[in-house]
Design an enzyme around this catalytic site. Structure first.
Site, mmCIF file in Angstrom:
data_model
loop_
_atom_site.group_PDB
_atom_site.id
_atom_site.type_symbol
_atom_site.label_atom_id
_atom_site.label_comp_id
_atom_site.label_asym_id
_atom_site.label_seq_id
_atom_site.Cartn_x
_atom_site.Cartn_y
_atom_site.Cartn_z
ATOM 1 N N GLY A 1 2.760 4.529 9.608
ATOM 2 C CA GLY A 1 2.749 5.674 10.650
ATOM 3 C C GLY A 1 1.169 4.613 11.434
ATOM 4 O O GLY A 1 0.915 3.642 11.741
ATOM 5 N N GLY B 1 -2.735 10.211 10.601
ATOM 6 C CA GLY B 1 -3.158 11.063 9.782
ATOM 7 C C GLY B 1 -2.946 10.539 8.507
ATOM 8 O O GLY B 1 -2.717 11.701 7.485
ATOM 9 N N LYS B 2 -2.521 9.671 7.897
ATOM 10 C CA LYS B 2 -2.127 8.935 6.838
ATOM 11 C C LYS B 2 -3.634 9.191 6.312
ATOM 12 O O LYS B 2 -3.015 9.569 4.732
ATOM 13 C CB LYS B 2 -1.749 7.367 6.402
ATOM 14 C CG LYS B 2 -0.684 7.100 7.915
ATOM 15 C CD LYS B 2 -0.535 5.665 8.407
ATOM 16 C CE LYS B 2 -1.293 4.809 8.636
ATOM 17 N NZ LYS B 2 -1.171 4.715 10.035
ATOM 18 N N SER B 3 -4.326 8.744 5.857
ATOM 19 C CA SER B 3 -5.695 8.760 5.127
ATOM 20 C C SER B 3 -5.703 10.394 4.310
ATOM 21 O O SER B 3 -5.458 10.365 3.402
ATOM 22 C CB SER B 3 -7.087 8.391 4.809
ATOM 23 O OG SER B 3 -6.355 6.742 5.450
ATOM 24 N N ASP C 1 -4.777 1.304 3.729
ATOM 25 C CA ASP C 1 -4.691 0.940 4.727
ATOM 26 C C ASP C 1 -4.451 -0.870 4.405
ATOM 27 O O ASP C 1 -3.447 -0.851 5.341
ATOM 28 C CB ASP C 1 -6.533 -0.054 5.076
ATOM 29 C CG ASP C 1 -6.992 -1.035 6.581
ATOM 30 O OD1 ASP C 1 -6.141 -0.153 7.452
ATOM 31 O OD2 ASP C 1 -7.229 -2.099 5.971
ATOM 32 N N ARG D 1 20.401 17.256 10.629
ATOM 33 C CA ARG D 1 20.257 19.001 10.167
ATOM 34 C C ARG D 1 20.535 18.882 8.925
ATOM 35 O O ARG D 1 20.378 19.351 8.002
ATOM 36 C CB ARG D 1 20.453 20.171 10.741
ATOM 37 C CG ARG D 1 19.903 20.094 12.445
ATOM 38 C CD ARG D 1 19.361 21.101 13.211
ATOM 39 N NE ARG D 1 18.556 22.480 11.918
ATOM 40 C CZ ARG D 1 19.145 24.158 12.442
ATOM 41 N NH1 ARG D 1 19.160 24.704 13.523
ATOM 42 N NH2 ARG D 1 18.365 24.832 12.277
ATOM 43 N N GLU E 1 -10.430 5.434 3.691
ATOM 44 C CA GLU E 1 -11.119 5.635 5.161
ATOM 45 C C GLU E 1 -10.692 6.856 5.528
ATOM 46 O O GLU E 1 -9.698 6.927 5.526
ATOM 47 C CB GLU E 1 -11.433 4.792 5.803
ATOM 48 C CG GLU E 1 -11.751 4.799 7.292
ATOM 49 C CD GLU E 1 -12.122 3.759 8.188
ATOM 50 O OE1 GLU E 1 -11.478 4.023 8.861
ATOM 51 O OE2 GLU E 1 -10.618 2.600 7.963
#
Length: 320
Positions: A156, A161-163, A180, A248, A205
């Site tokens: 992303g 907000g991956k980490s 990373d 959906r 991180e």
């Protein structure tokens, strides 16, 4: 980097007891042939003059075969062997090459190697080593983590907000491979394996907290050195128009091409209040069911179709 015969011998020689039977080449001898038409040829295998290997291995069966040849057939076979310019010829089982074979190798500047190991044992060791050492590689920005036994790559935009999601998953008992810059290698036609660069290993991180040492904080069980890539989760902050475009029933399942392999990808909307860790676990469980042959969306459609058919009135009886 493993790209020459000398580098392979330097790394595997002590374990396989490989030794030079001819003087070691002064310049690096490439493992891959220079002819583009032979780029896909096997790197190592038993003596084969029809589909020549770059490392031709002569064990007891091959030695018996060569010894049984007549002088003319023997000469033609040896001529064919050296005409293909192998990277080296390896004698196993402690076999010592004949004087004329050694002389022919020296005249064509073809290195000869020897090992006390059996031919198949040596081939298996070197094939495994070369498969990993020479595999095509790619570094992808994201977090690679093991969730419920599956290798999941979180990708992303920066600061999505991956980490933070990875940290949440780690606290739930899952294991991180790399943050990373995970490095991926294609080790088989449909298998992508991910690892972590040595300098980044154990670290994560998190914005606002800085660099965290996951091994020191959560213990050895929170770290995994290598894992097969099974699923990609693309974290995207989607608005209402984009959310309305998601099927959906089938969800947002697609595929992402990595090193020529189509890896399942799920686009996961990021929004305040969504528990992404639980959603990732659910996505992994859902993908496991898909692999086993079960798709909830298809099951739901089939159930609705059966319900509709049961509620349909009977057709009128034909007139006499």
């Amino acid at each position: 980097m493993i790209d020459s015969l000398q580098s392979v011998i330097a790394q595997t020689g002590p374990q396989l007891k490989l030794r030079w039977l001819t003087p070691e080449p002064r310049t690096p001898r490439p493992l891959r042939g220079e002819d583009p038409e032979r780029a896909g040829q096997s790197l190592i295998g038993s003596l084969n003059c029809i589909h020549p290997n770059r490392l031709q291995v002569i064990g007891l069966p091959e030695q018996v075969y060569l010894s049984a040849l007549g002088s003319t057939a023997y000469k033609e076979t040896v001529d064919k062997l050296f005409a293909e310019r192998p990277a080296a010829v390896v004698f196993t089982d402690g076999i010592e090459p004949e004087a004329d074979f050694r002389a022919r190798a020296e005249s064509t500047q073809t290195p000869l190697l020897g090992s006390p190991f059996g031919d198949q044992e040596l081939i298996n060791h070197l094939r495994y080593f070369l498969t990993h050492a020479l595999a095509e590689r790619k570094t992808i920005h994201g977090v690679f983590i093991e969730v419920l036994g599956m290798g999941v790559l979180l990708i992303g935009d920066p600061a999505v907000g991956k980490s933070e999601l990875a940290l949440d998953l780690i606290t739930r008992g899952h294991r991180i491979v790399a943050d990373d810059a995970p490095r991926f290698a294609r080790i088989a036609p449909e298998v992508i394996e991910g690892t972590c660069p040595e300098t980044l290993r154990d670290f994560l991180e998190v914005r606002g907290l800085g660099i965290l040492n996951i091994r020191a904080m959560f213990g050895e069980g929170a770290i995994l050195r290598v894992k097969t890539l099974n699923l990609i989760i693309d974290l995207q902050p989607l608005g209402p128009p984009q959310l309305d475009c998601i099927d959906r029933l089938a969800g947002s399942l697609s595929a992402m091409n990595i090193l020529g392999v189509a890896v399942p990808r799920i686009t996961m909307p990021v929004a305040p209040g969504r528990n992404l860790a639980i959603l990732v676990e659910a996505a992994v469980r859902h993908q496991i069911l898909r692999i086993r042959g079960y798709d909830a969306g298809v099951d739901f459609i089939d159930r609705q179709a059966r319900a509709i058919s049961m509620d349909r009135p009977d057709p009128p009886a034909p007139r006499a």
